[in-house]
Write an enzyme that holds these catalytic residues in place. Structure first.
Site, PDB file in Angstrom:
ATOM      1  N   GLU A   1     -69.676  23.014 -59.976  1.00 44.56           N
ATOM      2  CA  GLU A   1     -68.370  23.391 -59.451  1.00 44.56           C
ATOM      3  C   GLU A   1     -67.341  22.299 -59.725  1.00 44.56           C
ATOM      4  O   GLU A   1     -67.645  21.107 -59.670  1.00 44.56           O
ATOM      5  CB  GLU A   1     -68.460  23.661 -57.940  1.00 44.56           C
ATOM      6  CG  GLU A   1     -69.288  24.900 -57.613  1.00 44.56           C
ATOM      7  CD  GLU A   1     -69.243  25.313 -56.158  1.00 44.56           C
ATOM      8  OE1 GLU A   1     -69.202  26.524 -55.900  1.00 44.56           O
ATOM      9  OE2 GLU A   1     -69.249  24.409 -55.280  1.00 44.56           O
TER      10      GLU A   1
ATOM     11  N   CYS B   1     -61.028  17.459 -59.227  1.00 41.14           N
ATOM     12  CA  CYS B   1     -62.277  16.857 -58.751  1.00 41.14           C
ATOM     13  C   CYS B   1     -63.398  17.293 -59.686  1.00 41.14           C
ATOM     14  O   CYS B   1     -63.735  18.481 -59.761  1.00 41.14           O
ATOM     15  CB  CYS B   1     -62.538  17.302 -57.321  1.00 41.14           C
ATOM     16  SG  CYS B   1     -64.012  16.550 -56.588  1.00 41.14           S
TER      17      CYS B   1
ATOM     18  N   CYS C   1     -77.902  16.478 -56.912  1.00 43.39           N
ATOM     19  CA  CYS C   1     -77.740  15.062 -56.569  1.00 43.39           C
ATOM     20  C   CYS C   1     -79.056  14.527 -56.016  1.00 43.39           C
ATOM     21  O   CYS C   1     -79.827  15.261 -55.399  1.00 43.39           O
ATOM     22  CB  CYS C   1     -76.631  14.913 -55.521  1.00 43.39           C
ATOM     23  SG  CYS C   1     -76.126  13.201 -55.204  1.00 43.39           S
TER      24      CYS C   1
ATOM     25  N   CYS D   1     -77.277  12.552 -48.932  1.00 49.63           N
ATOM     26  CA  CYS D   1     -76.434  12.123 -47.809  1.00 49.63           C
ATOM     27  C   CYS D   1     -76.439  13.250 -46.772  1.00 49.63           C
ATOM     28  O   CYS D   1     -76.218  14.409 -47.106  1.00 49.63           O
ATOM     29  CB  CYS D   1     -75.018  11.827 -48.290  1.00 49.63           C
ATOM     30  SG  CYS D   1     -74.944  10.448 -49.459  1.00 49.63           S
TER      31      CYS D   1
ATOM     32  N   CYS E   1     -73.532  15.888 -46.420  1.00 55.58           N
ATOM     33  CA  CYS E   1     -72.973  16.432 -47.659  1.00 55.58           C
ATOM     34  C   CYS E   1     -73.756  17.658 -48.120  1.00 55.58           C
ATOM     35  O   CYS E   1     -74.983  17.608 -48.256  1.00 55.58           O
ATOM     36  CB  CYS E   1     -72.983  15.353 -48.744  1.00 55.58           C
ATOM     37  SG  CYS E   1     -72.315  15.900 -50.327  1.00 55.58           S
TER      38      CYS E   1
ATOM     39  N   GLY F   1     -72.820  15.257 -57.545  1.00 56.53           N
ATOM     40  CA  GLY F   1     -73.572  14.176 -58.165  1.00 56.53           C
ATOM     41  C   GLY F   1     -73.022  12.793 -57.871  1.00 56.53           C
ATOM     42  O   GLY F   1     -71.916  12.620 -57.349  1.00 56.53           O
TER      43      GLY F   1
ATOM     44  N   SER G   1     -67.858   5.677 -50.926  1.00 58.24           N
ATOM     45  CA  SER G   1     -68.220   6.570 -49.819  1.00 58.24           C
ATOM     46  C   SER G   1     -68.915   5.729 -48.755  1.00 58.24           C
ATOM     47  O   SER G   1     -70.124   5.517 -48.813  1.00 58.24           O
ATOM     48  CB  SER G   1     -69.162   7.682 -50.313  1.00 58.24           C
ATOM     49  OG  SER G   1     -68.462   8.596 -51.105  1.00 58.24           O
ATOM     50  N   LEU G   2     -68.158   5.246 -47.791  1.00 58.49           N
ATOM     51  CA  LEU G   2     -68.678   4.282 -46.828  1.00 58.49           C
ATOM     52  C   LEU G   2     -69.274   4.982 -45.593  1.00 58.49           C
ATOM     53  O   LEU G   2     -70.475   4.914 -45.349  1.00 58.49           O
ATOM     54  CB  LEU G   2     -67.568   3.325 -46.409  1.00 58.49           C
ATOM     55  CG  LEU G   2     -67.978   2.156 -45.529  1.00 58.49           C
ATOM     56  CD1 LEU G   2     -68.987   1.267 -46.224  1.00 58.49           C
ATOM     57  CD2 LEU G   2     -66.752   1.348 -45.102  1.00 58.49           C
TER      58      LEU G   2
ATOM     59  N   ASN H   1     -65.945  18.507 -43.178  1.00 57.22           N
ATOM     60  CA  ASN H   1     -65.824  19.896 -43.591  1.00 57.22           C
ATOM     61  C   ASN H   1     -67.164  20.594 -43.391  1.00 57.22           C
ATOM     62  O   ASN H   1     -68.141  20.267 -44.065  1.00 57.22           O
ATOM     63  CB  ASN H   1     -65.396  19.967 -45.066  1.00 57.22           C
ATOM     64  CG  ASN H   1     -64.014  19.391 -45.276  1.00 57.22           C
ATOM     65  OD1 ASN H   1     -63.051  19.850 -44.675  1.00 57.22           O
ATOM     66  ND2 ASN H   1     -63.912  18.360 -46.114  1.00 57.22           N
TER      67      ASN H   1
ATOM     68  N   CYS I   1     -64.040  18.486 -49.532  1.00 50.34           N
ATOM     69  CA  CYS I   1     -64.912  17.331 -49.751  1.00 50.34           C
ATOM     70  C   CYS I   1     -66.257  17.536 -49.062  1.00 50.34           C
ATOM     71  O   CYS I   1     -66.332  17.856 -47.881  1.00 50.34           O
ATOM     72  CB  CYS I   1     -64.224  16.090 -49.194  1.00 50.34           C
ATOM     73  SG  CYS I   1     -65.136  14.569 -49.464  1.00 50.34           S
TER      74      CYS I   1
END
Length: 413
Positions: free
Chosen positions: A126, A139, A146, A150, A153, A210, A264-265, A341, A384
């Protein structure tokens, strides 16, 4: 010196499998994504005389990346014979669009299909376009699936199928510019929400499906072409690469690509980040912060963006805000606060809006810009952390069976 590879490590196995991208018999290679040197070699193999190669490469580069053509027949200053030869040997076609969705806020999401290339069957990814006042951001995905898992995600719930090639990464940009009328002689779709002036795609972010730095070579190649001044000519300050913290390649990104960096913290303590972003167990926060401080070209004009997803009751307290400010001390930075999200099956809730504002105010008062990212494309799962496709890597037995069917003429490529 011998090198030892731990094949018991799932991350290592997945990374090795993802590198094994092969072309199916009869599949024509694409000129898109080739370096000038590779394109010159391709032209030599096609019979172009040595003294003409440099000039021909320049012509092709212009047609591909300035004019945005996807058919050799449109290259009007290239001889018919050479066009026919190139068409016989190579392709410059765009990927197949499986689906295009348009959000109420103008965000567009494309589901794109690419050839198997080692995955056993065609794969899908995507790509998302986000129009804003004064700019349009694309994006881009770097992998099918991936490895990072996470926990907040959606993409992380899809196992890694394979890496995307430089061609496939770059094709996402070319296709978006096609669809939005961002090349000369191309029309913008009726009623499309796009910037009022300038480029329709002015910025790109490697924040799709990814981990870009687990596909470093292909990402590097694609971004160097995207920023080439004689082609797509995107400023490197308008290209942002987002990583979950692959520390060795962060150094390489600054030295070899030179684009803007985003991290990405999402947590300020190792214990929590180990849960939210499991790569933290390999590259803990202290190591990651040192890599950020050492990032080449770091300055107030070239700040690092730290992405921080706001999870209710998990990482959104005032204490977390104080620790975040302490953690980033001395690093030119801005903090993007991302309201979580939701996606089907997720275990988290978005922080209350009032709490997000309190968090943002504290960081702002400490001297850091902390914009709250407006959720975009939620209604089409384009926001996101929501991207995912249905692609899965076939087991070896399944791939062999499919190949046997294709050889027998009963399968479809």
């Amino acid at each position: 010196m011998p090198v030892t590879i731990d094949l018991k490590d799932a991350e290592t196995r997945d990374a090795l499998a993802a590198r094994a991208v092969s072309r199916a018999p009869g599949e024509k290679p694409s000129l898109i994504g080739m370096s000038r040197e590779e394109m010159g070699e391709a032209l030599g193999e096609a019979g172009v005389k040595d003294r003409q190669i440099k000039m021909r490469v320049q012509q092709l580069w212009h047609w591909l990346y300035v004019r945005g053509v996807s058919d050799f027949a449109q290259m009007l200053n290239v001889s018919k014979d050479l066009r026919a030869t190139l068409d016989e040997r190579y392709t410059i076609a765009r990927p197949e669009i499986v689906d295009e969705q348009i959000s109420a806020d103008g965000t567009r999401k494309w589901l794109l299909r690419f050839p198997p290339r080692g995955a056993g069957k065609p794969v899908e990814i995507e790509t998302v376009y986000i129009p804003e006042e004064g700019r349009g951001t694309l994006c881009i995905s770097s992998q099918v699936g991936c490895t990072l898992t996470c926990s907040f995600c959606h993409t992380g719930t899809q196992k890694l199928v394979r890496n995307l090639t430089a061609e496939e990464i770059l094709s996402q940009l070319l296709l978006a510019r096609d669809r939005l009328g961002d090349f000369p002689d191309k029309d913008t779709p009726q009623g499309a929400i796009v910037p009022g002036e300038g480029r329709k795609v002015s910025n790109i972010v490697m924040m799709g499906m990814g981990e870009p730095l687990y596909n470093f070579d292909n990402v590097k190649k694609a971004l160097l072409i995207a920023s080439d001044n004689e082609g797509l000519s995107l400023s490197r300050r308008r290209i942002t690469l987002s990583t979950s913290g692959v520390v060795p390649e962060i150094y390489r990104t600054g030295e070899e690509i030179g684009v803007m960096l985003a991290i990405s913290l999402h947590a300020v303590r190792d214990e929590l980040r180990n849960e939210l972003v499991p790569i933290n167990k390999k590259y803990p926060i202290e190591t990651l912060m040192q890599a950020c401080r050492d990032y080449p070209g770091l300055s107030n004009a070239r700040r690092i963006t730290f992405e921080y997803v706001m999870l209710k009751g998990v990482n959104d307290s005032l204490e977390d805000a104080r620790d975040l400010v302490r953690l980033l001390k001395g690093i030119p930075a801005k903090i993007n606060l991302i309201p979580f999200n939701p996606w089907p099956g997720s275990a988290y809730e978005c922080s209350d809006w009032e709490q997000i504002e309190v968090f943002a105010d504290f960081i702002n008062q400490a001297g850091y810009a902390s914009p709250i990212r407006t959720p975009r494309g939620r209604d089409i799962l384009a926001a996101c952390g929501q991207l995912k496709s249905e692609s899965e890597r076939l087991r070896k037995s399944e791939r062999l069976a499919l190949e046997a069917m294709m050889i027998a003429g009963h399968g479809e490529a």
